[in-house]
Design a protein around this motif. Structure first.
Motif, PDB file in Angstrom:
ATOM      1  N   SER A 283       0.829  -1.211   0.000  1.00 23.22           N
ATOM      2  CA  SER A 283       0.000   0.000   0.000  1.00 23.22           C
ATOM      3  C   SER A 283       0.866   1.265   0.000  1.00 23.22           C
ATOM      4  CB  SER A 283      -0.956   0.003   1.190  1.00 23.22           C
ATOM      5  OG  SER A 283      -0.252   0.299   2.376  1.00 23.22           O
ATOM      6  N   GLN A 284       2.139   1.126   0.444  1.00 23.20           N
ATOM      7  CA  GLN A 284       3.035   2.283   0.508  1.00 23.20           C
ATOM      8  C   GLN A 284       3.872   2.482  -0.761  1.00 23.20           C
ATOM      9  OE1 GLN A 284       3.030   4.651   2.838  1.00 23.20           O
ATOM     10  NE2 GLN A 284       1.248   3.520   3.540  1.00 23.20           N
ATOM     11  N   LEU A 285       3.779   1.541  -1.702  1.00 28.09           N
ATOM     12  CA  LEU A 285       4.564   1.703  -2.938  1.00 28.09           C
ATOM     13  C   LEU A 285       4.114   2.958  -3.668  1.00 28.09           C
ATOM     14  CD1 LEU A 285       4.661  -1.814  -4.704  1.00 28.09           C
ATOM     15  CD2 LEU A 285       6.490  -0.669  -3.430  1.00 28.09           C
ATOM     16  N   SER A 286       5.073   3.633  -4.291  1.00 28.64           N
ATOM     17  CA  SER A 286       4.680   4.782  -5.115  1.00 28.64           C
ATOM     18  C   SER A 286       4.055   4.224  -6.400  1.00 28.64           C
ATOM     19  CB  SER A 286       5.916   5.604  -5.460  1.00 28.64           C
ATOM     20  OG  SER A 286       6.742   4.833  -6.323  1.00 28.64           O
ATOM     21  N   PRO A 287       3.294   5.036  -7.116  1.00 18.89           N
ATOM     22  CA  PRO A 287       2.723   4.551  -8.381  1.00 18.89           C
ATOM     23  C   PRO A 287       3.822   4.024  -9.323  1.00 18.89           C
ATOM     24  CG  PRO A 287       1.709   6.635  -7.777  1.00 18.89           C
ATOM     25  CD  PRO A 287       2.807   6.388  -6.775  1.00 18.89           C
ATOM     26  N   GLN A 288       4.970   4.733  -9.352  1.00 23.34           N
ATOM     27  CA  GLN A 288       6.045   4.282 -10.248  1.00 23.34           C
ATOM     28  C   GLN A 288       6.587   2.908  -9.819  1.00 23.34           C
ATOM     29  OE1 GLN A 288       7.270   6.210 -13.156  1.00 23.34           O
ATOM     30  NE2 GLN A 288       7.596   4.019 -13.482  1.00 23.34           N
ATOM     31  N   ASP A 289       6.746   2.704  -8.496  1.00 22.27           N
ATOM     32  CA  ASP A 289       7.239   1.402  -8.027  1.00 22.27           C
ATOM     33  C   ASP A 289       6.231   0.296  -8.328  1.00 22.27           C
ATOM     34  OD1 ASP A 289       9.625   2.307  -7.179  1.00 22.27           O
ATOM     35  OD2 ASP A 289       9.053   2.549  -5.069  1.00 22.27           O
ATOM     36  N   PHE A 290       4.955   0.603  -8.191  1.00 25.73           N
ATOM     37  CA  PHE A 290       3.944  -0.401  -8.515  1.00 25.73           C
ATOM     38  C   PHE A 290       4.037  -0.785  -9.997  1.00 25.73           C
ATOM     39  CE2 PHE A 290      -0.269  -1.502 -10.194  1.00 25.73           C
ATOM     40  CZ  PHE A 290      -0.507  -2.644  -9.450  1.00 25.73           C
ATOM     41  N   VAL A 291       4.142   0.223 -10.836  1.00 25.36           N
ATOM     42  CA  VAL A 291       4.225  -0.047 -12.284  1.00 25.36           C
ATOM     43  C   VAL A 291       5.503  -0.835 -12.598  1.00 25.36           C
ATOM     44  CG1 VAL A 291       4.575   1.059 -14.539  1.00 25.36           C
ATOM     45  CG2 VAL A 291       2.766   1.874 -13.007  1.00 25.36           C
ATOM     46  N   ASP A 292       6.639  -0.409 -12.020  1.00 22.86           N
ATOM     47  CA  ASP A 292       7.924  -1.062 -12.318  1.00 22.86           C
ATOM     48  C   ASP A 292       7.948  -2.498 -11.789  1.00 22.86           C
ATOM     49  OD1 ASP A 292       8.815   1.236 -13.469  1.00 22.86           O
ATOM     50  OD2 ASP A 292      10.061   1.866 -11.773  1.00 22.86           O
ATOM     51  N   ASN A 293       7.531  -2.665 -10.519  1.00 25.41           N
ATOM     52  CA  ASN A 293       7.701  -3.967  -9.860  1.00 25.41           C
ATOM     53  C   ASN A 293       6.620  -4.977 -10.215  1.00 25.41           C
ATOM     54  OD1 ASN A 293      10.094  -3.601  -8.298  1.00 25.41           O
ATOM     55  ND2 ASN A 293       8.934  -2.113  -7.128  1.00 25.41           N
ATOM     56  N   TYR A 294       5.495  -4.501 -10.659  1.00 25.74           N
ATOM     57  CA  TYR A 294       4.424  -5.425 -11.018  1.00 25.74           C
ATOM     58  C   TYR A 294       4.165  -5.436 -12.521  1.00 25.74           C
ATOM     59  CZ  TYR A 294       3.745  -6.311  -6.150  1.00 25.74           C
ATOM     60  OH  TYR A 294       3.957  -6.710  -4.869  1.00 25.74           O
ATOM     61  N   LEU A 295       3.659  -4.336 -13.047  1.00 28.72           N
ATOM     62  CA  LEU A 295       3.210  -4.376 -14.442  1.00 28.72           C
ATOM     63  C   LEU A 295       4.353  -4.642 -15.414  1.00 28.72           C
ATOM     64  CD1 LEU A 295       0.607  -1.480 -14.310  1.00 28.72           C
ATOM     65  CD2 LEU A 295       0.303  -3.943 -13.936  1.00 28.72           C
ATOM     66  N   ILE A 296       5.436  -3.931 -15.257  1.00 23.95           N
ATOM     67  CA  ILE A 296       6.538  -4.111 -16.219  1.00 23.95           C
ATOM     68  C   ILE A 296       7.223  -5.457 -15.998  1.00 23.95           C
ATOM     69  CG2 ILE A 296       8.786  -3.191 -16.971  1.00 23.95           C
ATOM     70  CD1 ILE A 296       7.573  -0.358 -16.636  1.00 23.95           C
ATOM     71  N   LYS A 297       7.422  -5.810 -14.722  1.00 25.50           N
ATOM     72  CA  LYS A 297       8.073  -7.107 -14.437  1.00 25.50           C
ATOM     73  C   LYS A 297       7.249  -8.295 -14.925  1.00 25.50           C
ATOM     74  CE  LYS A 297      11.214  -6.814 -10.711  1.00 25.50           C
ATOM     75  NZ  LYS A 297      11.352  -6.732  -9.280  1.00 25.50           N
ATOM     76  N   LEU A 298       5.920  -8.124 -14.916  1.00 29.54           N
ATOM     77  CA  LEU A 298       5.057  -9.223 -15.365  1.00 29.54           C
ATOM     78  C   LEU A 298       4.880  -9.224 -16.889  1.00 29.54           C
ATOM     79  CD1 LEU A 298       2.271  -9.131 -12.617  1.00 29.54           C
ATOM     80  CD2 LEU A 298       4.169 -10.712 -12.804  1.00 29.54           C
ATOM     81  N   HIS A 299       5.634  -8.372 -17.564  1.00 31.98           N
ATOM     82  CA  HIS A 299       5.616  -8.291 -19.027  1.00 31.98           C
ATOM     83  C   HIS A 299       4.269  -7.811 -19.567  1.00 31.98           C
ATOM     84  CE1 HIS A 299       9.466 -10.380 -18.919  1.00 31.98           C
ATOM     85  NE2 HIS A 299       8.898 -11.261 -18.105  1.00 31.98           N
ATOM     86  N   ALA A 300       3.712  -6.776 -18.940  1.00 28.01           N
ATOM     87  CA  ALA A 300       2.486  -6.173 -19.470  1.00 28.01           C
ATOM     88  C   ALA A 300       2.826  -5.398 -20.739  1.00 28.01           C
ATOM     89  CB  ALA A 300       1.883  -5.227 -18.436  1.00 28.01           C
ATOM     90  N   LYS A 301       2.068  -5.673 -21.789  1.00 32.00           N
ATOM     91  CA  LYS A 301       2.217  -4.877 -23.020  1.00 32.00           C
ATOM     92  C   LYS A 301       1.030  -3.940 -23.165  1.00 32.00           C
ATOM     93  CE  LYS A 301       6.018  -5.878 -24.065  1.00 32.00           C
ATOM     94  NZ  LYS A 301       6.859  -4.773 -23.692  1.00 32.00           N
ATOM     95  N   HIS A 302      -0.058  -4.314 -22.445  1.00 26.20           N
ATOM     96  CA  HIS A 302      -1.262  -3.486 -22.473  1.00 26.20           C
ATOM     97  C   HIS A 302      -1.968  -3.677 -21.133  1.00 26.20           C
ATOM     98  CE1 HIS A 302      -4.185  -1.163 -24.838  1.00 26.20           C
ATOM     99  NE2 HIS A 302      -5.106  -1.763 -24.094  1.00 26.20           N
TER     100      HIS A 302
END
Ligand SMILES: Cc1cc2nc3c(=O)[nH]c(=O)nc-3n(C[C@H](O)[C@H](O)[C@H](O)COP(=O)(O)O)c2cc1C
Ligand SMILES: Nc1ncnc2c1ncn2[C@@H]1O[C@H](COP(=O)(O)OP(=O)(O)OP(=O)(O)O)[C@@H](O)[C@H]1O
Length: 319
Positions: free
Chosen positions: A103-122
């Motif tokens: 819950s304390q992750l910044s939006p950028q950390d959430f995007v980097d650590n989850y969406l990008i790491k999970l190979h989100a293309k969309h």
């Protein structure tokens, strides 16, 4: 559908490197609004030749963010949620552990650590989805965080009865007994699950044997009263009259314990210890204290007739 539990960052070894379209949200209830978001992700994945995925959180964020408000009002258990999402044709379901650190992750950390790491293309989410500390990330600014690694689709508001289809609204409907309206927003009847326990065995002496359904999950229950339901046993749906309440005819307030009991129409057999589901269709009446067992029996006869009548007219309408 593959189910992946993501406990702690880094969890990279768990992730297949398929490029994905990911739908984001809590999705308690998998209602019509949620279905639209998830279907959109599946559709785009098909068009782009990518894997479709849903990312959801457990336990529910409110359990972590507001621990004092002990939640017992979920519309779906983890298992039910997964089953409903699977039916929509999703390839991978991520359950992300939601804790204070997340819950304390910044939006950028959430995007980097989850969406990008999970190979989100969309990425697909509803118009009001938020992410990151203080809900600072949203669908208007997600592009600023994406590092040009993924594109995104915002699903506009799905409405019914002039307001947003939401878990909050559905919970309020179930909580006041309007299970028929809740079904319209869910796109299916509201369902609870449990195991058939051993009641007082009085029901059979009244001529109305009942299956006492005991739930282990913290489901939201409709208010005390009598309902037309279907009991699902071994994949078979059987019409029944369900009484939820304290049985005031037999117990005073001091000894009141809430039970959920289903009288299945036209059935004789043994249901003890079976895992069952209850689909809630229509509230018939409030629970009452009767002066005698005979007066209760007369009313139960009427409940039985009302239940048959309800399902007969439902069948006629669907023809
Ligand atoms: C269709 C239906 C309607 C019922 N309505 C009432 C009611 O209005 N008041 C009440 O005290 N109990 C009501 N009951 C609960 C009965 O009292 C209960 O089924 C009976 O005591 C048997 O309990 P047992 O299954 O624990 O043996 C109803 C039960 C059914 C199945
Ligand atoms: N009616 C709706 N129309 C479009 N998108 C929706 C709708 N309801 C939810 N969504 C989207 O679905 C995802 C999951 O939403 P969430 O689990 O927060 O549910 P909710 O129904 O909005 O609940 P709540 O009542 O708790 O706000 C999010 O991306 C959200 O924006």
């Amino acid at each position: 559908m593959e189910r992946v539990f993501l406990e702690k960052i880094p969890f990279i070894e768990k992730i297949n490197s398929n490029e994905k379209v990911i739908a984001l949200g809590d999705f308690d209830g998998v209602h019509l609004g949620h279905q639209k978001v998830i279907q959109k992700a599946v559709e785009i994945a098909g068009e782009k030749g990518l894997a479709s995925a849903v990312m959801t959180f457990y336990p529910h964020p409110s359990v972590v963010l507001k621990p004092s408000a002990k939640r017992v009002d979920f519309l779906t258990s983890l298992e039910m949620k997964a089953g409903l999402i699977e039916k929509l044709g999703v390839d991978i379901l991520f359950f992300v552990r939601f804790d204070l650190a997340l819950s304390q992750l910044s939006p950028q950390d959430f995007v980097d650590n989850y969406l990008i790491k999970l190979h989100a293309k969309h990425v697909v989410a509803g118009y009001d989805f938020t992410f990151g500390r203080m809900a600072r990330g949203n669908m208007n600014n997600i592009d600023e965080y994406s590092r040009s690694m993924f594109s995104y689709t915002v699903v506009p508001k799905v409405e019914m009865f002039g307001e947003k289809v939401s878990t909050t609204h559905i919970r309020a409907l179930v909580a006041k007994g309007a299970v028929d309206d809740a079904a319209l927003l869910l796109g299916r009847p509201y369902r609870t699950t449990g195991v058939v326990g051993h009641g007082d065995k009085r029901g059979r002496t009244l001529g109305f044997p009942t299956a006492n359904v005991e739930s282990k999950d913290a489901f939201l229950l409709p208010p005390n009263g009598i309902y037309a339901v279907r009991l699902i046993v071994d994949g078979k749906a059987m019409a029944g009259a369900c009484s939820i309440g304290t049985r005031p005819t037999f117990y005073d307030e001091m000894h009141a314990k809430t039970t959920v009991e289903v009288y299945v129409l036209n059935y004789s057999g043994n249901l003890y210890d079976k895992e069952v589901s209850i689909d809630w269709y229509k509230r018939l009446r409030a629970e009452k204290k009767f002066q005698s067992a005979d007066a209760l029996i007369a009313q139960m006869e009427k409940d039985k007739a009302d239940t048959s009548g309800y399902f007969d007219s439902e069948r006629a309408e669907s023809k």
